[in-house]
Design an enzyme around this catalytic site. Structure first.
Site, mmCIF file in Angstrom:
data_model
loop_
_atom_site.group_PDB
_atom_site.id
_atom_site.type_symbol
_atom_site.label_atom_id
_atom_site.label_comp_id
_atom_site.label_asym_id
_atom_site.label_seq_id
_atom_site.Cartn_x
_atom_site.Cartn_y
_atom_site.Cartn_z
ATOM 1 N N ASP A 36 43.647 84.790 77.238
ATOM 2 C CA ASP A 36 44.333 83.661 76.492
ATOM 3 C C ASP A 36 43.556 82.701 75.833
ATOM 4 O OD1 ASP A 36 46.762 84.905 77.827
ATOM 5 O OD2 ASP A 36 46.178 84.159 79.658
ATOM 6 N N HIS A 62 50.181 87.770 73.426
ATOM 7 C CA HIS A 62 49.660 86.723 72.412
ATOM 8 C C HIS A 62 50.700 86.925 71.180
ATOM 9 C CE1 HIS A 62 46.652 89.701 70.802
ATOM 10 N NE2 HIS A 62 47.624 89.621 69.735
ATOM 11 N N THR A 63 50.949 85.296 70.826
ATOM 12 C CA THR A 63 51.903 85.239 69.650
ATOM 13 C C THR A 63 51.293 85.162 68.758
ATOM 14 O OG1 THR A 63 52.987 84.027 71.562
ATOM 15 C CG2 THR A 63 53.837 83.581 69.277
HETATM 16 P P1 IMP Z 1 46.791 93.327 85.708
HETATM 17 O O1 IMP Z 1 46.043 93.572 84.494
HETATM 18 O O2 IMP Z 1 48.392 93.330 85.402
HETATM 19 O O3 IMP Z 1 46.539 94.386 86.693
HETATM 20 O O4 IMP Z 1 46.485 91.929 86.304
HETATM 21 C C1 IMP Z 1 45.245 91.718 86.893
HETATM 22 C C2 IMP Z 1 44.914 90.347 86.650
HETATM 23 O O5 IMP Z 1 44.563 90.056 85.569
HETATM 24 C C3 IMP Z 1 45.930 89.257 87.081
HETATM 25 O O6 IMP Z 1 45.265 88.165 87.365
HETATM 26 C C4 IMP Z 1 46.648 88.954 85.593
HETATM 27 O O7 IMP Z 1 47.110 87.670 85.685
HETATM 28 C C5 IMP Z 1 45.384 88.960 84.768
HETATM 29 N N1 IMP Z 1 45.700 89.464 83.503
HETATM 30 C C6 IMP Z 1 45.901 90.657 82.943
HETATM 31 N N2 IMP Z 1 46.201 90.583 81.452
HETATM 32 C C7 IMP Z 1 46.014 89.199 81.254
HETATM 33 C C8 IMP Z 1 46.277 88.692 80.043
HETATM 34 O O8 IMP Z 1 46.239 89.154 78.824
HETATM 35 N N3 IMP Z 1 45.787 87.143 80.027
HETATM 36 C C9 IMP Z 1 45.460 86.448 81.172
HETATM 37 N N4 IMP Z 1 45.476 87.275 82.437
HETATM 38 C C10 IMP Z 1 45.626 88.380 82.366
#
Ligand code: IMP
Length: 452
Positions: A18, A52-53
Site C-alpha cells: 500500500d 489499489h485505487t
Molecule cells: P494473503 O496474501 O491474503 O495470503 O495475506 C498474507 C498477508 O499479506 C496478510 O498480512 C495480508 O494482510 C498481507 N497482504 C496481502 N496483500 C496485501 C496488499 O496488497 N497490501 C497489504 N498487505 C497485503
C-alpha cells in the site's frame, strides 16, 4: 555483459504494501505510451489480495488482479504465469474497468499457465482461520492455498478452465470437500468473499461449482493464451515499452518479510524471470524501483513491526492518508520508517532506484521520525526475516525537522521544495545508497515532482 533494455521499468512495494505504486505505474504507462507504439504492462505475482485505487478522469476504481495501465488503450495488460487468478472476481473487475474506461480500455491477455484460485481455496483458508484461532491474518482471498496447490504439484491452471477439463475440476472440488470434511466442515456451506457482493456467499455444491466455472470459461476463454512468444518478440524488439507492476511488497515476501506474517508469492523482481519462463532477465530491466511512503509505513495483518506507532499520531496519519485496506477495508497499522528493514528489502530485492510517496503527511508539531538502527541486548543488530527476533529488537530513532506542507505542495520542481524536505530526502537516499526518482506531494495526479 548484456546491455539493459531501454524503455523498461519495474515497480515493487518497498515496505509492507500500500505504498501508492498504482498511481506511479499509471504515470509511467502514460508517459511511455507517448513514446512507443505499444506498452506491455506485466504482472507476475499475487492475485485478488492486491488492491489499489486508480483515478481515470473524475472516476475512481479499486483494482485487484488487474495492474494499472488498464485505462490506456495503447497498453496491453498481461496477467502472468506467476499469478493466482480468481475467475469470478476477474470478470467482475473487467466489467467494472470497462464501465469506467469505455473505449480507452487496455487489451488484456491472460497467461494460460497462471494458476486458478477458486472458492475451494477461499473455503480452505476460511477453515484454517476457524481452526487456528483467527488464522494468519490473510486477506481471505485463497491466495496461500492456491499457491500451495502449485507446490503440491496439483494446480489447476487457466488453460484447464479454458479447455474446461471437467474431470480435473471435479477431482479438485472433491479433494477440498474431503479436506474440509476432515475438519468437520461442509464445504457447501462455507461462506467466501466474492468481488462486487457485499456479503460473503456459500461455496455451494459440486454442480454449482462446475456451472459457475463453465460460465467463467466462456467469458474469459478468448483472453487466455500462451503469451510467451508475444513477450519474447516484444522484449527483443524495440517497438514496445515494458512496465512491470509487482503486487504486495518485499516486506510481505515469504523469504524476506516478517515471517510468518507474509504472503505466498515472490514479491521481488526475481518473480518476473520465473513468470516469463526466463525470457526476461530482471537484471536487464532499466529501472527497478521500490516505492515507499516517505514519512511512515503501514501494515495490515498480524505482523508486529518494531517501529509501530500507537496513539493519536497513528490515528491522525490513518485518517489523513486514508489508511484502510482497499481489499479488506481493515484499518492499517502505522509505523515509523524503518531503515534497517527497508534497506534490507532493497538489497535482497534487486532495487536500483526509489520513489517516495506521501511527502505531504507531515505535521508542524511533530518531528519526522525515522528508525536508523536496531539494538538487541545493547548491541546493534540487523533486520532478520523472523517475527520472533523482531519482537526483541529496540529501534533507535533520529528526528528531522518537519517541512511546511503548503510550501511543499506549491513547489513546481525539486529546487522549490522546502530545505527541510531536501535534507530528509538526501538522508534517505544516502542510507539506501540509491537515487530517488520522484516524490509525490499529495493525492492528485499533478502532485508529483521528478528529481531525476
Ligand atoms: P494473503 O496474501 O491474503 O495470503 O495475506 C498474507 C498477508 O499479506 C496478510 O498480512 C495480508 O494482510 C498481507 N497482504 C496481502 N496483500 C496485501 C496488499 O496488497 N497490501 C497489504 N498487505 C497485503
Amino acid at each position: 555483459m548484456q546491455k539493459v533494455r531501454k524503455y523498461s521499468v519495474a515497480f515493487c512495494g518497498g515496505a509492507f504494501g500500500d505504498e501508492g505504486k498504482g498511481r506511479i505505474v499509471d504515470e509511467f504507462v502514460n508517459a511511455y505510451s507517448q513514446k512507443k507504439a505499444k506498452v506491455i504492462v506485466y504482472r507476475d505475482n499475487g492475485g485478488s489480495n492486491a488492491g489499489h485505487t486508480v483515478e481515470f478522469g473524475d472516476k475512481r476504481l479499486a483494482l485487484h488482479q488487474l495492474p494499472s495501465g488498464i485505462f490506456n488503450r495503447r497498453a496491453t495488460v498481461v496477467l502472468g504465469k506467476g499469478m493466482v487468478l480468481h475467475p469470478e472476481d476477474l470478470i467482475e473487475e473487467l466489467n467494472q474497468a470497462a464501465a469506467v474506461a469505455g473505449s480507452e480500455m487496455a487489451k488484456v491477455l491472460i497467461d494460460e499457465m497462471a494458476v486458478l484460485c477458486l472458492p475451494t481455496h477461499r473455503a480452505y483458508e476460511a477453515a484454517l482461520k476457524i481452526w487456528q484461532e483467527g488464522g494468519r491474518g490473510a486477506t481471505g482471498r485463497g491466495i496461500g492455498p492456491a499457491y500451495a496447490d502449485f507446490y503440491l504439484r496439483q494446480p489447476l491452471r487457466m488453460r484447464d478452465l479454458m479447455d474446461f477439463r471437467k474431470e480435473a475440476l471435479v477431482s479438485h472440488y472433491r479433494l477440498y470437500k474431503a479436506l474440509l470434511k476432515g475438519l468437520n466442515l461442509d464445504i457447501e456451506k462455507i461462506l467466501v468473499p466474492v468481488l462486487g457482493k457485499n456479503d460473503p456467499v456459500e461455496v455451494g455444491s459440486e454442480d454449482v461449482f462446475l456451472r459457475q466455472l463453465k460460465k467463467q470459461s466462456q467469458k474469459l476463454g478468448e483472453l487466455i493464451s500462451d503469451v510467451t512468444d508475444m513477450i519474447h518478440k516484444n522484449w527483443n524488439g524495440n517497438k514496445c515499452a515494458f512496465v512491470f507492476e509487482k503486487a504486495q511488497a518485499i516486506g510481505l515476501d515469504p523469504r524476506w518479510g516478517v515471517y510468518p506474517d507474509v504472503t505466498s508469492s515472490d514479491t521481488t523482481f526475481d518473480g518476473i524471470r520465473m513468470s516469463t519462463e526466463g525470457i526476461i532477465d530482471p537484471d536487464l530491466i532499466e529501472k527497478k524501483v521500490a516505492v515507499i511512503k516517505a514519512t511512515y509505513m503501514s501494515s495490515v495483518g498480524k505482523r508486529k513491526i518494531p517501529t509501530l506507532i500507537s496513539g493519536t499520531l497513528a490515528d491522525r496519519i490513518r485518517e489523513d492518508a486514508g489508511e484502510y485496506g482497499a481489499t479488506t477495508k481493515r484499518p492499517r497499522d502505522i509505523a515509523y520508517l524503518d531503515l534497517p528493514a527497508l534497506t534490507y528489502f532493497a538489497k535482497v530485492g534487486g532495487v536500483n532506484a526509489l520513489v517516495l510517496t506521501h511527502m505531504d503527511i507531515v505535521y508542524p508539531d511533530k518531528p519526522v521520525r525515522i528508525c536508523t538502527k536496531y539494538l538487541y541486548r545493547n548491541r546493534e543488530v540487523s533486520y532478520r526475516p523472523d517475527q520472533e527476533f523482531l519482537l526483541k529488537v529496540k529501534p533507535v530513532y533520529k528526528d528531522f525537522e518537519p517541512w511546511d506542507k503548503s510550501e511543499l505542495q506549491q513547489a513546481k520542481n525539486y529546487q522549490e521544495i522546502p530545505r527541510q524536505a531536501k535534507k530528509y530526502l538526501r538522508y534517505v537516499s544516502e542510507a539506501y545508497k540509491l537515487p530517488i526518482l520522484l516524490i509525490t506531494t499529495g493525492p492528485k495526479r499533478h502532485q508529483t515532482i521528478y528529481i531525476r
